[in-house]
Design a protein around this motif. Sequence first.
Motif, PDB file in Angstrom:
ATOM      1  N   ALA A 116       0.819  -1.213   0.000  1.00 22.41           N
ATOM      2  CA  ALA A 116       0.000   0.000   0.000  1.00 22.41           C
ATOM      3  C   ALA A 116       0.850   1.259   0.000  1.00 22.41           C
ATOM      4  CB  ALA A 116      -0.915   0.001   1.220  1.00 22.41           C
ATOM      5  N   LEU A 117       0.216   2.355  -0.392  1.00 17.39           N
ATOM      6  CA  LEU A 117       0.784   3.689  -0.219  1.00 17.39           C
ATOM      7  C   LEU A 117      -0.047   4.357   0.862  1.00 17.39           C
ATOM      8  CD1 LEU A 117       2.864   5.795  -1.244  1.00 17.39           C
ATOM      9  CD2 LEU A 117       1.041   6.690  -2.719  1.00 17.39           C
ATOM     10  N   SER A 118       0.618   4.875   1.889  1.00 21.85           N
ATOM     11  CA  SER A 118      -0.075   5.445   3.039  1.00 21.85           C
ATOM     12  C   SER A 118       0.436   6.845   3.338  1.00 21.85           C
ATOM     13  CB  SER A 118       0.120   4.563   4.279  1.00 21.85           C
ATOM     14  OG  SER A 118      -0.305   3.242   4.041  1.00 21.85           O
ATOM     15  N   VAL A 119      -0.449   7.669   3.910  1.00 18.13           N
ATOM     16  CA  VAL A 119      -0.051   8.985   4.383  1.00 18.13           C
ATOM     17  C   VAL A 119      -0.524   9.145   5.817  1.00 18.13           C
ATOM     18  CG1 VAL A 119      -0.083  10.065   2.103  1.00 18.13           C
ATOM     19  CG2 VAL A 119      -2.150  10.090   3.497  1.00 18.13           C
ATOM     20  N   THR A 120       0.203   9.952   6.576  1.00 16.45           N
ATOM     21  CA  THR A 120      -0.198  10.304   7.928  1.00 16.45           C
ATOM     22  C   THR A 120       0.009  11.793   8.123  1.00 16.45           C
ATOM     23  OG1 THR A 120       2.002   9.854   8.857  1.00 16.45           O
ATOM     24  CG2 THR A 120       0.400   8.039   8.868  1.00 16.45           C
ATOM     25  N   ALA A 121      -0.705  12.342   9.105  1.00 19.50           N
ATOM     26  CA  ALA A 121      -0.587  13.766   9.410  1.00 19.50           C
ATOM     27  C   ALA A 121      -0.925  13.987  10.875  1.00 19.50           C
ATOM     28  CB  ALA A 121      -1.532  14.581   8.519  1.00 19.50           C
ATOM     29  N   GLY A 122      -0.056  14.716  11.583  1.00 24.56           N
ATOM     30  CA  GLY A 122      -0.320  15.019  12.979  1.00 24.56           C
ATOM     31  C   GLY A 122       0.773  14.530  13.901  1.00 24.56           C
ATOM     32  N   HIS A 123       0.375  14.093  15.091  1.00 23.26           N
ATOM     33  CA  HIS A 123       1.314  13.616  16.114  1.00 23.26           C
ATOM     34  C   HIS A 123       0.874  12.231  16.569  1.00 23.26           C
ATOM     35  CE1 HIS A 123       3.078  17.687  16.724  1.00 23.26           C
ATOM     36  NE2 HIS A 123       1.844  18.097  16.519  1.00 23.26           N
ATOM     37  N   TRP A 124       1.709  11.234  16.337  1.00 25.13           N
ATOM     38  CA  TRP A 124       1.360   9.896  16.798  1.00 25.13           C
ATOM     39  C   TRP A 124       1.362   9.833  18.319  1.00 25.13           C
ATOM     40  CZ3 TRP A 124       3.653   5.763  19.471  1.00 25.13           C
ATOM     41  CH2 TRP A 124       2.947   4.563  19.390  1.00 25.13           C
ATOM     42  N   SER A 125       2.275  10.566  18.960  1.00 21.14           N
ATOM     43  CA  SER A 125       2.364  10.560  20.419  1.00 21.14           C
ATOM     44  C   SER A 125       2.770  11.957  20.903  1.00 21.14           C
ATOM     45  CB  SER A 125       3.376   9.517  20.887  1.00 21.14           C
ATOM     46  OG  SER A 125       3.455   9.476  22.296  1.00 21.14           O
ATOM     47  N   ALA A 168      -3.199  15.978  -2.410  1.00 25.09           N
ATOM     48  CA  ALA A 168      -4.591  16.270  -2.064  1.00 25.09           C
ATOM     49  C   ALA A 168      -4.916  15.827  -0.635  1.00 25.09           C
ATOM     50  CB  ALA A 168      -5.529  15.597  -3.057  1.00 25.09           C
ATOM     51  N   THR A 169      -4.372  14.680  -0.232  1.00 29.46           N
ATOM     52  CA  THR A 169      -4.656  14.164   1.111  1.00 29.46           C
ATOM     53  C   THR A 169      -3.992  15.011   2.179  1.00 29.46           C
ATOM     54  OG1 THR A 169      -4.761  11.936   0.145  1.00 29.46           O
ATOM     55  CG2 THR A 169      -4.702  12.092   2.525  1.00 29.46           C
ATOM     56  N   TRP A 170      -2.757  15.407   1.951  1.00 22.72           N
ATOM     57  CA  TRP A 170      -2.096  16.311   2.899  1.00 22.72           C
ATOM     58  C   TRP A 170      -2.852  17.633   2.998  1.00 22.72           C
ATOM     59  CZ3 TRP A 170       3.963  15.947   2.023  1.00 22.72           C
ATOM     60  CH2 TRP A 170       4.415  14.735   2.559  1.00 22.72           C
ATOM     61  N   ARG A 171      -3.335  18.146   1.866  1.00 27.59           N
ATOM     62  CA  ARG A 171      -4.095  19.387   1.903  1.00 27.59           C
ATOM     63  C   ARG A 171      -5.364  19.232   2.734  1.00 27.59           C
ATOM     64  NH1 ARG A 171      -3.859  20.925  -4.547  1.00 27.59           N
ATOM     65  NH2 ARG A 171      -1.769  21.913  -4.558  1.00 27.59           N
ATOM     66  N   SER A 172      -6.039  18.091   2.584  1.00 28.76           N
ATOM     67  CA  SER A 172      -7.285  17.888   3.317  1.00 28.76           C
ATOM     68  C   SER A 172      -7.050  17.811   4.825  1.00 28.76           C
ATOM     69  CB  SER A 172      -7.988  16.612   2.833  1.00 28.76           C
ATOM     70  OG  SER A 172      -7.266  15.450   3.200  1.00 28.76           O
ATOM     71  N   ALA A 173      -5.821  17.481   5.231  1.00 26.58           N
ATOM     72  CA  ALA A 173      -5.489  17.422   6.658  1.00 26.58           C
ATOM     73  C   ALA A 173      -5.152  18.794   7.227  1.00 26.58           C
ATOM     74  CB  ALA A 173      -4.310  16.474   6.880  1.00 26.58           C
ATOM     75  N   SER A 174      -4.986  19.791   6.390  1.00 25.34           N
ATOM     76  CA  SER A 174      -4.469  21.086   6.843  1.00 25.34           C
ATOM     77  C   SER A 174      -5.318  21.753   7.930  1.00 25.34           C
ATOM     78  CB  SER A 174      -4.267  22.030   5.653  1.00 25.34           C
ATOM     79  OG  SER A 174      -5.480  22.255   4.981  1.00 25.34           O
ATOM     80  N   PRO A 175      -6.659  21.688   7.909  1.00 22.82           N
ATOM     81  CA  PRO A 175      -7.408  22.326   9.000  1.00 22.82           C
ATOM     82  C   PRO A 175      -7.110  21.705  10.369  1.00 22.82           C
ATOM     83  CG  PRO A 175      -8.840  21.974   7.115  1.00 22.82           C
ATOM     84  CD  PRO A 175      -7.578  21.228   6.836  1.00 22.82           C
ATOM     85  N   VAL A 176      -7.003  20.373  10.417  1.00 25.63           N
ATOM     86  CA  VAL A 176      -6.679  19.726  11.686  1.00 25.63           C
ATOM     87  C   VAL A 176      -5.248  20.043  12.099  1.00 25.63           C
ATOM     88  CG1 VAL A 176      -6.429  17.504  12.871  1.00 25.63           C
ATOM     89  CG2 VAL A 176      -8.366  17.891  11.330  1.00 25.63           C
ATOM     90  N   LEU A 177      -4.324  20.078  11.139  1.00 26.06           N
ATOM     91  CA  LEU A 177      -2.937  20.417  11.461  1.00 26.06           C
ATOM     92  C   LEU A 177      -2.828  21.851  11.964  1.00 26.06           C
ATOM     93  CD1 LEU A 177      -0.908  18.724   8.579  1.00 26.06           C
ATOM     94  CD2 LEU A 177      -1.556  17.817  10.805  1.00 26.06           C
ATOM     95  N   ALA A 178      -3.613  22.758  11.375  1.00 24.76           N
ATOM     96  CA  ALA A 178      -3.610  24.140  11.852  1.00 24.76           C
ATOM     97  C   ALA A 178      -4.100  24.207  13.299  1.00 24.76           C
ATOM     98  CB  ALA A 178      -4.484  25.007  10.943  1.00 24.76           C
ATOM     99  N   TRP A 179      -5.106  23.397  13.626  1.00 25.49           N
ATOM    100  CA  TRP A 179      -5.599  23.342  15.011  1.00 25.49           C
ATOM    101  C   TRP A 179      -4.494  22.822  15.938  1.00 25.49           C
ATOM    102  CZ3 TRP A 179      -6.147  20.250  19.174  1.00 25.49           C
ATOM    103  CH2 TRP A 179      -7.078  20.597  20.142  1.00 25.49           C
ATOM    104  N   LEU A 180      -3.829  21.753  15.542  1.00 27.45           N
ATOM    105  CA  LEU A 180      -2.756  21.199  16.363  1.00 27.45           C
ATOM    106  C   LEU A 180      -1.613  22.187  16.530  1.00 27.45           C
ATOM    107  CD1 LEU A 180      -2.654  17.557  14.926  1.00 27.45           C
ATOM    108  CD2 LEU A 180      -3.324  18.203  17.248  1.00 27.45           C
TER     109      LEU A 180
END
Length: 229
Positions: free
Chosen positions: A98-107, A191-203
């Motif tokens: 698979a090809l996977s993406v993640t965004a944020g803080h795992w811990s 596109a997936t990283w862009r869609s994560a941007s609102p949550v990343l901005a909150w973090l």
Amino acid sequence: MDVFEGWPADATVFLAEIAADNNREFWTAQRHRHAAAVQAPMLALAAELAPEFGPVRVLRPAVNRRFRPDAPPYRTDTGGVTTTSGGSALAVVLSASALSVTAGHWSFDTGQLRRYRAAVDGPAGEELTALLAGLDALVPDPGRPLTGTPRGFGAEHPRIALLRRRGLQLTCSRPAGEWLATRQPLEWVRATWRSASPVLAWLDAHVGAAEPVQRPRQATETPVVPLPS
């Protein structure tokens, strides 16, 4: 700038083979396949993502076993990582399946966790709930939530599930297939990283970056000379 044209079919074949035969002999004989089919496309993908998301650090194929002596010597995947200005991580990983993406803080570290819970407890927590509900393909990684309740909060808290989290990382995967040999992976990751941007901005606004890890130095420690790659 390098142009990403996709991963050839041998990329996932090689990753499956190195997972099954993870030793120096196989790597020495086949590393040219990794360089051409796995690493070169990953470097090109990173170069095309960099103008929008910042420098993407491509993972080295050899595993650093200094702190993981039981780990296999060679990675069975490839990928790249970048961070936002506020310290949130964006990653892309290609495995044999698979090809996977993640965004944020795992811990979260101690300070991040304290700030996260304070934000979730207040009006910002309602904002985060709405942002997570508005996600499409991305979903929060289950992570390692507390089984009980965090100190100072009751089980009846309306956002107790968020308060039990010890990290907040979004994730999304697509099965490997012929699409990997096109420019679709670049378009999908972007596109997936862009869609994560609102949550990343909150973090970034409410949690911030982790504290730098300070490794203790021994009195007799000698300088480490980098080995040739």
